[in-house]
Design a protein around this motif. Structure first.
Motif, mmCIF file in Angstrom:
data_model
loop_
_atom_site.group_PDB
_atom_site.id
_atom_site.type_symbol
_atom_site.label_atom_id
_atom_site.label_comp_id
_atom_site.label_asym_id
_atom_site.label_seq_id
_atom_site.Cartn_x
_atom_site.Cartn_y
_atom_site.Cartn_z
ATOM 1 N N LEU A 114 -49.345 -13.992 17.277
ATOM 2 C CA LEU A 114 -49.109 -13.162 16.095
ATOM 3 C C LEU A 114 -47.796 -13.571 15.428
ATOM 4 O O LEU A 114 -46.805 -13.819 16.114
ATOM 5 C CB LEU A 114 -49.021 -11.679 16.460
ATOM 6 C CG LEU A 114 -50.295 -10.948 16.893
ATOM 7 C CD1 LEU A 114 -49.967 -9.495 17.209
ATOM 8 C CD2 LEU A 114 -51.377 -11.029 15.819
ATOM 9 N N SER A 143 -49.065 -8.764 9.556
ATOM 10 C CA SER A 143 -49.338 -9.930 10.392
ATOM 11 C C SER A 143 -49.995 -11.001 9.525
ATOM 12 O O SER A 143 -50.952 -10.717 8.799
ATOM 13 C CB SER A 143 -50.265 -9.552 11.548
ATOM 14 O OG SER A 143 -50.631 -10.702 12.295
ATOM 15 N N SER A 187 -50.635 -18.101 14.144
ATOM 16 C CA SER A 187 -51.122 -16.719 14.206
ATOM 17 C C SER A 187 -52.614 -16.669 13.906
ATOM 18 O O SER A 187 -53.105 -17.351 13.004
ATOM 19 C CB SER A 187 -50.361 -15.857 13.196
ATOM 20 O OG SER A 187 -50.858 -14.535 13.195
#
Length: 413
Positions: A193, A232, A239
């Motif tokens: 992430l 995010s 990620s």
């Protein structure tokens, strides 16, 4: 011939020394109340001495942060702990430097290899507010490992407005069997992430003053508000998830804490996009899955749902409302003053695509969850008793499964 003289302290000097000792004692207790044991160049962080949870068992270690005697412009902070049940060390190391004294602006960096409870949300600004005892930790069993590299800026925008911004890259590995189904039907078990967070802590009714240690809150005013936005980013530093979260909390106290008063806490959150269970929401459950009431006997949390079982519900949007009324303490003696607290809690939530979360079963809060009860605190050495009953839409068929009977623990310095 000998000459000598004796110097006797006059009352003014004695008063000055007494006042100085009183200031030192007050500062020491303040540091202790903030979770630190002060020494010459660094303060030991008491949060890491000893804890317990269902995954690590006993968790013990050491933590420290440098103080103003070391430097007023630079600081170092670190901790290392060991879990006896999982047999693993966890640690964090970080540091920061102050770029503006007037606004108490710091730039911090950190590297952390530790655990976090699945479904929990941490406000960035909360790390400045110490909780002496966290009883709910005793019963938590669902954690995920994370290795996180972060850079953050903390800034006092106004005396009443504290802000913090963080950019972080994390490797997430659940300690339980879990998989998330992405849009291409690939099931991901551990993942990366890359996140950005912005948090605001607003205390518009508090009073502040400038001291040699910076801005200090001299009188707590209510309500207080905390807001945090998380984003995010997909395909940034490997990620694999793109989602956003918005979290809000307000605390309101009515009355005099030395007499009778009421406390209202409202917490809410919403997550959009591909959000793994690790970053979803629970509703602060604090009941372990055991057969009888006495087998479930443990320690009540400060703001948790005592009759809600761990891992019973998860949501991508939720809200909780908690009301506590503190009755005037019973004045049995000068030192023995138990206090009755009346409690009512309500939670509501839902999840859009629960089927994306594999190998785990949980329910929805869309019908509204209710519990009420009372505490009798400070019966003996800070310990008391709590009794809570679950009713409404999520009342259970087995009558005794709706009860929670626990210890409470309240201590203040």
């Amino acid at each position: 011939m000998f000459a000598f003289s004796l110097h006797a302290q006059n009352p003014t000097e004695k008063d000055a020394e007494s006042k100085q000792d009183s200031i030192k004692r007050k500062e020491f207790l303040k540091q202790l109340g903030n979770g630190f044991f002060p020494t010459k160049y660094f303060n030991s962080d008491l949060r890491y001495l000893i804890k317990y949870n269902q995954y690590e068992g006993v968790r013990t270690g050491l933590g420290a942060v440098t103080n103003d005697a070391f430097s007023k412009k630079y600081r170092l902070n670190s901790y290392v702990v060991y879990g006896f049940r999982d047999g693993r060390f966890k640690y964090s190391i970080g540091g920061g430097f102050r770029v503006a004294k007037k606004t108490n602006t710091w730039i911090n960096v950190s590297y952390t290899d530790d655990l976090q409870e699945t479904g929990s949300t941490k406000f960035l600004t909360d790390k400045r507010f110490f909780q002496f005892f966290e009883p709910r930790l005793l019963n938590i069993d669902l954690f995920h490992k994370h290795v996180t590299k972060a850079i953050a800026i903390e800034h006092q925008l106004l005396p009443e407005l504290l802000t913090e911004t963080e950019l972080a890259v994390s490797n997430i590995d659940p300690t339980y069997s879990y998989g998330y189904v992405l849009d291409n039907n690939a099931v991901i078990h551990s993942f990366h992430l890359s996140t950005a967070k912005v948090a605001l802590q607003w205390s518009p009714f508090s009073q502040f003053k400038s001291t040699k240690n910076g801005l200090t809150e001299t009188k707590a005013g209510y309500p207080k508000f905390t807001l945090q936005y998380t984003k995010s980013f997909n395909d940034v530093f490997k990620s694999e998830f793109s989602f956003s979260k918005l979290d809000f909390r307000t605390i309101y106290k009515i009355g005099n804490e030395k007499d009778k008063f009421s406390e209202i806490t409202l917490v809410s959150g919403i997550a959009n996009g591909n959000t793994p269970l690790t970053h979803m929401y629970h509703a602060y459950p604090n009941n372990i899955t055991k057969e009888t009431v006495m087998q479930r006997f443990s320690v009540a949390g400060l703001n948790s749902f005592e009759t809600m079982y761990f891992n019973e519900f998860f949501s991508d949007k939720f809200a909780t409302f908690q009301f506590k009324h503190f009755v005037k303490p019973f004045n049995i003696s000068q030192r023995y003053k138990p206090q009755l607290v009346l409690i009512s809690r309500y939670a509501i939530g839902d999840m859009k695509n629960p089927e994306k979360h594999q190998n785990i079963t949980f329910g929805s809060l869309k019908n509204g969850y209710t519990e009420s009860g009372f505490e009798i605190n400070k019966l003996l050495f800070g310990f008391g008793l709590s009794f809570t009953y679950r009713y409404g839409a999520y009342h259970l068929s087995q009558f005794t499964d709706n009860f929670a009977f626990k210890f409470t623990f309240n201590v203040s310095l």
